[in-house]
Design an enzyme around this catalytic site. Sequence first.
Site: not given
Length: 185
Positions: A46-47, A57, A60, A86-91, A149, A152, A160
């Site tokens: 989702r991130s 954007r 654009h 990345s929320g965790s920064g570990e993926t 959530s 994300e 934005d």
Amino acid sequence: METSQYLSRVLKELQLVPQLISDAESEQLIHSITAANKVFIAGAGRSGFMVRSLAMRLMHMGIQAYVVGETVTPGLGKGDLLLIGSGSGETKSLTSMAEKAKKLGASLALLTTSPESTIGKLADIIVKLPGTPKDPANKDYQTIQPMGSLFEQTLLLYGDALVLKTMELRKLTSESMFGQHANLE
């Protein structure tokens, strides 16, 4: 609780977000985006969906922006910026990507809840965003929402806001950017 009440709770959480984000970190990121030869955007799950919208954007606005993994994405090199959400920064896949970007001489920016993560330790620029990691055992921010959530949602809205600030600095309007919008739809 009704669905509309859940939505109201989610919106209340999001109202707290702006005061938890550093303007100084944001200014540094905007400078890096506008100074880069090319901007490469990456994220997983989702991130990844959220940061893809930022890439769109940026394009654009006339910035050479690419989503890592797309067939039309060119090679990355010195003078370029890899921006990872990345929320965790570990993926693992993103960690490998970050390591390679650094070896190729690119700058690395991270949007995360975890500045001390593996990717965070590699990053030149970190913007800490509120949210919780997917692992509920490691919560330092309270939310009624599942897993990542809040992070994300914040990632999408923060992107934005970055665009709006960059538009202001570059004296762009929605109308002036529309020429870059897809027209084969």
